[in-house]
Design a protein around this motif. Structure first.
Motif, PDB file in Angstrom:
ATOM      1  N   GLN A  53     -46.711 -60.669  17.046  1.00 35.85           N
ATOM      2  CA  GLN A  53     -45.461 -61.215  17.557  1.00 35.85           C
ATOM      3  C   GLN A  53     -44.700 -61.792  16.371  1.00 35.85           C
ATOM      4  O   GLN A  53     -45.222 -62.673  15.675  1.00 35.85           O
ATOM      5  CB  GLN A  53     -45.851 -62.357  18.528  1.00 35.85           C
ATOM      6  CG  GLN A  53     -44.974 -62.542  19.711  1.00 35.85           C
ATOM      7  CD  GLN A  53     -44.863 -61.290  20.565  1.00 35.85           C
ATOM      8  OE1 GLN A  53     -45.801 -60.504  20.717  1.00 35.85           O
ATOM      9  NE2 GLN A  53     -43.682 -61.062  21.093  1.00 35.85           N
ATOM     10  N   GLU A  54     -43.484 -61.337  16.129  1.00 33.47           N
ATOM     11  CA  GLU A  54     -42.703 -61.964  15.050  1.00 33.47           C
ATOM     12  C   GLU A  54     -42.297 -63.371  15.463  1.00 33.47           C
ATOM     13  O   GLU A  54     -41.830 -63.585  16.575  1.00 33.47           O
ATOM     14  CB  GLU A  54     -41.443 -61.150  14.786  1.00 33.47           C
ATOM     15  CG  GLU A  54     -41.502 -60.401  13.480  1.00 33.47           C
ATOM     16  CD  GLU A  54     -40.250 -59.592  13.259  1.00 33.47           C
ATOM     17  OE1 GLU A  54     -39.209 -60.211  13.001  1.00 33.47           O
ATOM     18  OE2 GLU A  54     -40.327 -58.353  13.374  1.00 33.47           O
ATOM     19  N   GLY A  55     -42.473 -64.352  14.594  1.00 35.92           N
ATOM     20  CA  GLY A  55     -42.061 -65.723  14.889  1.00 35.92           C
ATOM     21  C   GLY A  55     -40.793 -66.057  14.110  1.00 35.92           C
ATOM     22  O   GLY A  55     -40.111 -65.159  13.595  1.00 35.92           O
ATOM     23  N   ASP A  56     -40.447 -67.336  14.035  1.00 36.14           N
ATOM     24  CA  ASP A  56     -39.320 -67.751  13.209  1.00 36.14           C
ATOM     25  C   ASP A  56     -39.684 -67.514  11.756  1.00 36.14           C
ATOM     26  O   ASP A  56     -40.826 -67.751  11.354  1.00 36.14           O
ATOM     27  CB  ASP A  56     -39.042 -69.248  13.423  1.00 36.14           C
ATOM     28  CG  ASP A  56     -38.455 -69.493  14.804  1.00 36.14           C
ATOM     29  OD1 ASP A  56     -37.857 -68.555  15.374  1.00 36.14           O
ATOM     30  OD2 ASP A  56     -38.629 -70.613  15.331  1.00 36.14           O
ATOM     31  N   PRO A  57     -38.708 -67.038  10.971  1.00 31.30           N
ATOM     32  CA  PRO A  57     -39.023 -66.793   9.558  1.00 31.30           C
ATOM     33  C   PRO A  57     -39.390 -68.093   8.848  1.00 31.30           C
ATOM     34  O   PRO A  57     -38.816 -69.146   9.099  1.00 31.30           O
ATOM     35  CB  PRO A  57     -37.727 -66.200   9.001  1.00 31.30           C
ATOM     36  CG  PRO A  57     -36.665 -66.519   9.973  1.00 31.30           C
ATOM     37  CD  PRO A  57     -37.302 -66.745  11.298  1.00 31.30           C
ATOM     38  N   ARG A  58     -40.370 -67.980   7.916  1.00 27.60           N
ATOM     39  CA  ARG A  58     -40.780 -69.154   7.133  1.00 27.60           C
ATOM     40  C   ARG A  58     -39.845 -69.312   5.940  1.00 27.60           C
ATOM     41  O   ARG A  58     -39.242 -68.340   5.479  1.00 27.60           O
ATOM     42  CB  ARG A  58     -42.215 -68.962   6.650  1.00 27.60           C
ATOM     43  CG  ARG A  58     -43.226 -69.112   7.792  1.00 27.60           C
ATOM     44  CD  ARG A  58     -44.578 -68.602   7.419  1.00 27.60           C
ATOM     45  NE  ARG A  58     -45.169 -69.427   6.361  1.00 27.60           N
ATOM     46  CZ  ARG A  58     -46.352 -69.172   5.815  1.00 27.60           C
ATOM     47  NH1 ARG A  58     -47.063 -68.138   6.223  1.00 27.60           N
ATOM     48  NH2 ARG A  58     -46.821 -69.947   4.864  1.00 27.60           N
ATOM     49  N   PRO A  59     -39.714 -70.536   5.422  1.00 23.48           N
ATOM     50  CA  PRO A  59     -38.798 -70.755   4.298  1.00 23.48           C
ATOM     51  C   PRO A  59     -39.326 -70.106   3.014  1.00 23.48           C
ATOM     52  O   PRO A  59     -40.537 -70.049   2.806  1.00 23.48           O
ATOM     53  CB  PRO A  59     -38.775 -72.272   4.168  1.00 23.48           C
ATOM     54  CG  PRO A  59     -40.065 -72.753   4.765  1.00 23.48           C
ATOM     55  CD  PRO A  59     -40.434 -71.753   5.818  1.00 23.48           C
ATOM     56  N   GLY A  60     -38.394 -69.682   2.170  1.00 22.19           N
ATOM     57  CA  GLY A  60     -38.777 -69.089   0.897  1.00 22.19           C
ATOM     58  C   GLY A  60     -38.395 -67.619   0.855  1.00 22.19           C
ATOM     59  O   GLY A  60     -38.538 -66.906   1.843  1.00 22.19           O
ATOM     60  N   THR A  61     -37.943 -67.155  -0.301  1.00 17.30           N
ATOM     61  CA  THR A  61     -37.409 -65.804  -0.428  1.00 17.30           C
ATOM     62  C   THR A  61     -38.209 -64.976  -1.419  1.00 17.30           C
ATOM     63  O   THR A  61     -38.020 -65.083  -2.639  1.00 17.30           O
ATOM     64  CB  THR A  61     -35.937 -65.863  -0.897  1.00 17.30           C
ATOM     65  OG1 THR A  61     -35.214 -66.741  -0.024  1.00 17.30           O
ATOM     66  CG2 THR A  61     -35.317 -64.475  -0.883  1.00 17.30           C
ATOM     67  N   PRO A  62     -39.100 -64.120  -0.924  1.00 14.15           N
ATOM     68  CA  PRO A  62     -39.771 -63.193  -1.847  1.00 14.15           C
ATOM     69  C   PRO A  62     -38.917 -61.950  -2.062  1.00 14.15           C
ATOM     70  O   PRO A  62     -38.239 -61.500  -1.142  1.00 14.15           O
ATOM     71  CB  PRO A  62     -41.060 -62.840  -1.107  1.00 14.15           C
ATOM     72  CG  PRO A  62     -40.756 -63.045   0.341  1.00 14.15           C
ATOM     73  CD  PRO A  62     -39.617 -64.022   0.449  1.00 14.15           C
ATOM     74  N   LEU A  63     -38.981 -61.406  -3.284  1.00 20.16           N
ATOM     75  CA  LEU A  63     -38.264 -60.169  -3.611  1.00 20.16           C
ATOM     76  C   LEU A  63     -39.254 -59.174  -4.181  1.00 20.16           C
ATOM     77  O   LEU A  63     -40.066 -59.526  -5.050  1.00 20.16           O
ATOM     78  CB  LEU A  63     -37.159 -60.471  -4.638  1.00 20.16           C
ATOM     79  CG  LEU A  63     -36.532 -59.267  -5.360  1.00 20.16           C
ATOM     80  CD1 LEU A  63     -35.790 -58.347  -4.392  1.00 20.16           C
ATOM     81  CD2 LEU A  63     -35.590 -59.754  -6.459  1.00 20.16           C
ATOM     82  N   ILE A  64     -39.192 -57.919  -3.698  1.00 21.06           N
ATOM     83  CA  ILE A  64     -40.069 -56.862  -4.219  1.00 21.06           C
ATOM     84  C   ILE A  64     -39.225 -55.855  -4.981  1.00 21.06           C
ATOM     85  O   ILE A  64     -38.277 -55.293  -4.421  1.00 21.06           O
ATOM     86  CB  ILE A  64     -40.822 -56.146  -3.076  1.00 21.06           C
ATOM     87  CG1 ILE A  64     -41.575 -57.156  -2.207  1.00 21.06           C
ATOM     88  CG2 ILE A  64     -41.783 -55.109  -3.636  1.00 21.06           C
ATOM     89  CD1 ILE A  64     -42.116 -56.564  -0.910  1.00 21.06           C
ATOM     90  N   ILE A  65     -39.565 -55.611  -6.241  1.00 19.74           N
ATOM     91  CA  ILE A  65     -38.842 -54.636  -7.069  1.00 19.74           C
ATOM     92  C   ILE A  65     -39.809 -53.535  -7.486  1.00 19.74           C
ATOM     93  O   ILE A  65     -40.949 -53.813  -7.855  1.00 19.74           O
ATOM     94  CB  ILE A  65     -38.272 -55.289  -8.351  1.00 19.74           C
ATOM     95  CG1 ILE A  65     -37.520 -56.580  -8.011  1.00 19.74           C
ATOM     96  CG2 ILE A  65     -37.369 -54.333  -9.095  1.00 19.74           C
ATOM     97  CD1 ILE A  65     -36.854 -57.240  -9.231  1.00 19.74           C
ATOM     98  N   THR A  66     -39.367 -52.261  -7.402  1.00 23.30           N
ATOM     99  CA  THR A  66     -40.210 -51.183  -7.940  1.00 23.30           C
ATOM    100  C   THR A  66     -39.483 -50.451  -9.064  1.00 23.30           C
ATOM    101  O   THR A  66     -38.256 -50.392  -9.088  1.00 23.30           O
ATOM    102  CB  THR A  66     -40.583 -50.123  -6.887  1.00 23.30           C
ATOM    103  OG1 THR A  66     -39.384 -49.452  -6.474  1.00 23.30           O
ATOM    104  CG2 THR A  66     -41.254 -50.738  -5.684  1.00 23.30           C
ATOM    105  N   ALA A  67     -40.283 -49.866  -9.942  1.00 22.88           N
ATOM    106  CA  ALA A  67     -39.708 -49.108 -11.054  1.00 22.88           C
ATOM    107  C   ALA A  67     -39.277 -47.716 -10.602  1.00 22.88           C
ATOM    108  O   ALA A  67     -38.210 -47.234 -10.968  1.00 22.88           O
ATOM    109  CB  ALA A  67     -40.721 -49.004 -12.184  1.00 22.88           C
ATOM    110  N   GLY A  68     -40.105 -47.043  -9.796  1.00 25.44           N
ATOM    111  CA  GLY A  68     -39.791 -45.660  -9.426  1.00 25.44           C
ATOM    112  C   GLY A  68     -40.095 -45.384  -7.964  1.00 25.44           C
ATOM    113  O   GLY A  68     -40.720 -46.199  -7.271  1.00 25.44           O
ATOM    114  N   THR A  69     -39.695 -44.233  -7.502  1.00 26.10           N
ATOM    115  CA  THR A  69     -39.952 -43.809  -6.134  1.00 26.10           C
ATOM    116  C   THR A  69     -41.448 -43.787  -5.828  1.00 26.10           C
ATOM    117  O   THR A  69     -41.873 -44.106  -4.717  1.00 26.10           O
ATOM    118  CB  THR A  69     -39.398 -42.382  -5.940  1.00 26.10           C
ATOM    119  OG1 THR A  69     -38.065 -42.345  -6.441  1.00 26.10           O
ATOM    120  CG2 THR A  69     -39.396 -41.992  -4.482  1.00 26.10           C
ATOM    121  N   SER A  70     -42.228 -43.409  -6.802  1.00 27.22           N
ATOM    122  CA  SER A  70     -43.648 -43.198  -6.567  1.00 27.22           C
ATOM    123  C   SER A  70     -44.414 -44.502  -6.366  1.00 27.22           C
ATOM    124  O   SER A  70     -45.550 -44.493  -5.898  1.00 27.22           O
ATOM    125  CB  SER A  70     -44.263 -42.426  -7.737  1.00 27.22           C
ATOM    126  OG  SER A  70     -43.328 -41.561  -8.325  1.00 27.22           O
TER     127      SER A  70
END
Ligand SMILES: Nc1ncnc2c1ncn2[C@@H]1O[C@H](COP(=O)(O)O)[C@@H](O)[C@H]1O
Ligand SMILES: Nc1ncnc2c1ncn2[C@@H]1O[C@H](COP(=O)(O)O)[C@@H](O)[C@H]1O
Ligand SMILES: Nc1ncnc2c1ncn2[C@@H]1O[C@H](COP(=O)(O)O)[C@@H](O)[C@H]1O
Ligand SMILES: Nc1ncnc2c1ncn2[C@@H]1O[C@H](COP(=O)(O)O)[C@@H](O)[C@H]1O
Ligand SMILES: [Mg+2]
Ligand SMILES: [Mg+2]
Ligand SMILES: [Mg+2]
Ligand SMILES: [Mg+2]
Ligand SMILES: [Mg+2]
Ligand SMILES: [Mg+2]
Ligand SMILES: [Mg+2]
Ligand SMILES: [Mg+2]
Lengths: 205, 205, 205, 205, 205, 205, 205, 205
Positions: free
Chosen positions: A66-83
């Protein structure tokens, strides 16, 4: 404590049946579960026991919660390539399961470095960054040079030859001169997310 | 940004004279500096140009700065054995230079694991933990199993034989099953502190 | 053919006396010589037989030759850090011995990457670039992303821990995604210059 | 700049569909594309979107472009054995795509070294040589001893046992005593061609 | 049987005193001895107990024996460079001790390959060839391509960087495509001679 | 002597037919046999010749023997995770074949360490413990810290990335600081049991 | 429990002063201590605080304790060569400190294998055997083929070249086909003794 | 010269069609050929072009030639285990093709060492011995200790875990203390035979 991770199954070396049974037990006890390294066969077995379970084929994850209220804090995911996508998606699914809303910036490596610089505002918004890269693995260094938040470096096994199944990217990341980088195992999207969650926990103290 | 690290010198591959000149330049511009991997010869050269500079021989660091008000956030440094001390002290000096007041728990590895469990209250106080260990390098796993804050694992080159100058401890830490661990380079006390500082930065946002 | 290199001595595994005798023989036959990996002891022995010989201590080279008119073509040597200097200087001395006037841009790695971007005009002037870096070794990738001329990547043994005496930088360079890079042996400033000279030879065809 | 390579796709870690879509996008924007590491499945997907695309099965490349006037400069590709052919052909296709007319001399390694010496006139015609070899990887050294033009050494993973998937040939090439050699990653025919193209660019300055 | 080797001492990991005592015991029992890896300190201790003992400093061998009539069979020792000499001389001293008259051809590697071809008559005279080389280690392959007698390949630790203390030369030799090569341990001049002696034994059957 | 092992077949590199024939020969001569690393195909071939043979698919063992009175001594097998089961079961089958009644405690690694502490009475009952673990391989250290009986450490190839097929767990175990540990080859459940049997033999002297 | 080892100090990475202070503390508390990897400098510092302490220079151990009645059980230490002695003596001193009377058979490797066979009666007397060997490390296999008691294999770093500081002997021992072998870290004489003591403990149950 | 080997094809990295065509060409020119590493598919292609060709499936060799009078000299092939057979048979087929009549002694490793000693008369008959072994690879050492003729050591990739695809056996053989051993590449049965043939050539001089 460590409640986020009590409900996580690492399916890779388990049979589909074992995996499904553990998922069911977790689901019954906690009303939720997440499984990583889930093949199609694994998912078929899970689906039989937990019809509401979903599957992210690219991320190789299955979950039901069950999705709840979002927790505080901002993670960011970066990738170099499609693979590098599967590894990044494993991290993303784990972060979502833990209640976060991750930002993403995919395909921003050497070939697309202009996209990295063009996205500087997005990048500066992050409280913690997961940087995923194979081959030479230089992305986390470049990212860590642009921000002062912590950077979690995930080497991937993407590449060939003297890449030695991710060893090259791993060594690059461990030897980075840019301060503020912590490294996890090759292809370990889950572990990167787990570390990010630990870090974001400081926001809730 | 990254202002803490603009004033840091890595002396290891520099001549004493080079090191002293860079220290002087930093000291003039910023009124403070920190140098790591500083041998006695390095320090003698620094001392001539900056008489107020101090030397921590065990940590192999030299510095000169005004202590300010402590910044919020509690880093804790744990070592497995006596021999890991120099690496732990490098981390401690770096954290102090950045304005933090690190807690420490030294010599709490396998032989002294009862000390680890006895110190559980201290451990739970930490916002981030730097766990330093050589040989088999199991300490960070054990620590990460006890807390939910992030754990920074520092393998050391302490050991012999199949330890291969820290490779064994490094691999152990990268393969840890306990969630919430980020690994830095072998013997990299400074890098561990830099990552801890990045993480503690979340407290000031 | 290969006339530039017939007059070069690699002193590293030779005794001072052997080295001096070969230098003398070359000097008598060709009126010039260059020796690399020359320790102070090596140079003392050379000096006795060839009083006009000079010594570049940092580059560990000794030579004696008449400068001629500069040959066409512009090599540029870039280093990531101060510690890579000896390798860069070995390359520089070799290029000078072969009749070229190398440009240099030292200390332009991660920490000084702004210097790299600030020097873009200089960089674009080059016909061939020698990029020297240790630790994570990302410099050649970044440089090759900025230019279309060939980039010769020289990993150095500068670093510690999971750097494994230059292996990390070597693997990074071999796995670079940026096109136009050729790699030489760890610390091989001479080899990098030799390759640059081969390439610049195209200008004289 | 780097315009030759903006239109190149590395298909190895991409799905057939992803690859075909990128190829189509490049083809629409630039009127041409080249894809490397293209399996039969990849090509089938490409063919559906770009019916004019061709496939070189041995080289594992697919492309679609208009041949223009040949560019100045003579690249030569030499292989040691029959098994190195796929890597050599990847290089050849890349050179052709960039507008060059590569010469070739295949199967000229230890067993056929007389062919190498018999072809000395051809070899001396080259402005740059790509030497491809597996197993012990001695070919580039021998070639570099015969010419003064730059030699690009490509180790291949051809071999068995203590060859360790190309490591042996890679180390041989990095340790070559013959001056004028630059090394690329194991099996990296594309990278070798890209470096050759950078070098031949000097002819057009 | 194996009588040649019962009188040989490997001094490397023994104290000077131990070495001298064993030498004395052998000398008393057999009237002769050979010691390898003998440092100056080792020899001083031997000399005290066996005044007639001689020392070859470059070969690091000490011996005392009566030369007999030469045994049938012609071993030839070839080295690639000056720096491989100590290993070659250890082999030479061992062959002499066993009663053979070895031919030698030193400094015939890449740089001096013309000397190799110029000496083809000498080379063809050999019943067995010991080929000693460091760095890339290509010499034994080239030699084995010229003769049909057995070639014993000795990798040396001469080199630097990606040479990894002789690993590169060792792998080259193990992967040689030229038939008729047997490899011994890195720097193992004695072992090469011992194998040559075994082979030459066929002449006396 | 060594009578337990004369009747054991290692099937891994044998064809089904070879394996079945050896099993038959052993069965005829000794009235019993045990085969390890037995695939389904191997077992089918065995079954044809020895209809009474049984198969433990998870352990990959096949056997046929009369259970006798249990021998004195208590071996205990502990595993870290579900995935280490096949290796543990190979050890268990071997111990049973030798006449022992092994205790077991599965799934007691990092995630289930509370189960380890909860089972302290069971653990203290053991005369010898076989501790099986993959990934970081810390289990044997923890176990050896709790008991004074000998601990046999079995690294498994379970894991991924920097685990390098069990190398990480192997190195951890070899570098353990806890006294009383002997290590066997990766995945070698049979070898661990064989060592345990040797040790338990002291009870019968 | 583990009382034998609470009084043992590993001096290698400790300063003489640290070592002496810990020795003194142990000596005061328990009336006895053992220190391993003790250099001359270490011992001088110990001697000042504990005048009754003794030093075994070859074993690099220092100790002070009252010999008691010998404990039941017969350990035997075998070495392959003279150079393995320090490791064997470290094991011997540890066994004595724990109250055992070890038998020894030194110098019984390949060269002296007849001595091994000649000593078969001695070997069969042992309850547990510690087999110490460097280079190829085949001794434990041969020994384990002769007895049914457990064999503890200790690889040593004695050797050169492709021995890679004991890696060769370590791998040999881990891959041994002879059943009943447990391996400890390279040069780890203390660890071998500790395991032997654990095993002999079964005699006192 | 080297006429035996001009007619040999290494099929491993060639397509069936390529292999068959080369076989045909050799067969036409010389009236004979030998191909190694021949899969069933390769052989089917050969059979079509050369109906008289034979196939040894276990040895993975195909050949077609007229047996002549046996050449002087007695090669002996010994294997440690059943699994080493394919490598031994490749050597045997090569020796037969060259006109020799090899003796064989299979399955004489650790488990069957009594068979080795029981066959001492056979062993002493040999002019040269090829000793084939995987896992720990100790066989060649033991053999070389029994004879004074040259021993060619062939490591095989048979084993698992810390065997690392033959690396363990390779290192054991290179580090052997027994004099008179030459090592070839892992699984290189052909290379071993080629060296044996070179050696036996001394009988015909
Ligand atoms: N992708 C992953 N990589 C590493 N560890 C994981 C992953 N997914 C889950 N885990 C961890 O693996 C543990 C499960 O181990 P097991 O008992 O074998 O299921 C859980 O506690 C998770 O923390
Ligand atoms: N720094 C260097 N690294 C690698 N090779 C070198 C270096 N300096 C000189 N050389 C080469 O080493 C060869 C000399 O080998 P030698 O015969 O031992 O003097 C020359 O032909 C040079 O091409
Ligand atoms: N065979 C190849 N080996 C290495 N890199 C390649 C190869 N073919 C294409 N590339 C590079 O890979 C990049 C494509 O990365 P990607 O974004 O994953 O498509 C391009 O910029 C090419 O320069
Ligand atoms: N899983 C195993 N790992 C290692 N060795 C084994 C295993 N199972 C059986 N063995 C040993 O392998 C030997 C059989 O070797 P072989 O002659 O090839 O059948 C027996 O003597 C057993 O001691
Ligand atoms: Mg940063
Ligand atoms: Mg935790
Ligand atoms: Mg570029
Ligand atoms: Mg050349
Ligand atoms: Mg030959
Ligand atoms: Mg214990
Ligand atoms: Mg035994
Ligand atoms: Mg012998």
């Amino acid at each position: 404590r460590r409640k986020e991770f009590a409900e996580v199954i690492f399916a890779q070396n388990k049979t589909p049946e074992e995996t499904a049974l553990i998922a069911q037990k977790l689901y019954e006890r906690h009303g939720r579960f997440l499984a990583t390294r889930v093949s199609k066969d694994h998912f078929d077995a899970i689906k039989k026991l937990i019809p509401a379970a979903t599957y992210n084929e690219r991320a190789q994850t299955s979950a039901c919660y069950q999705e709840g209220d979002p927790r505080p804090g901002t993670p960011l995911i970066i990738t170099a390539g499609t693979s590098d996508l599967p590894v990044a998606l494993e991290a993303e699914e784990t972060l979502k399961f833990a209640g976060f809303k991750p930002l993403t910036l995919f395909d921003a490596g050497v070939a697309g470095i202009h996209r990295l610089f063009a996205s500087i505002d997005l990048i500066r918004k992050a409280d913690v960054i997961i940087a995923v890269a194979g081959m030479e693995g230089a992305l986390p260094s470049v990212v860590a040079g642009l921000v002062s938040c912590p950077v979690i470096a995930v080497p991937t096994s993407v590449g060939y030859g003297a890449n030695f199944q991710g060893l090259s990217a791993l060594l690059t990341m461990l030897n980075s001169c840019a301060p503020g980088i912590g490294v996890v195992n090759i292809d370990n999207g889950f572990g990167a997310a787990a570390l990010a969650i630990s870090i974001l926990g400081l926001k809730e103290k």
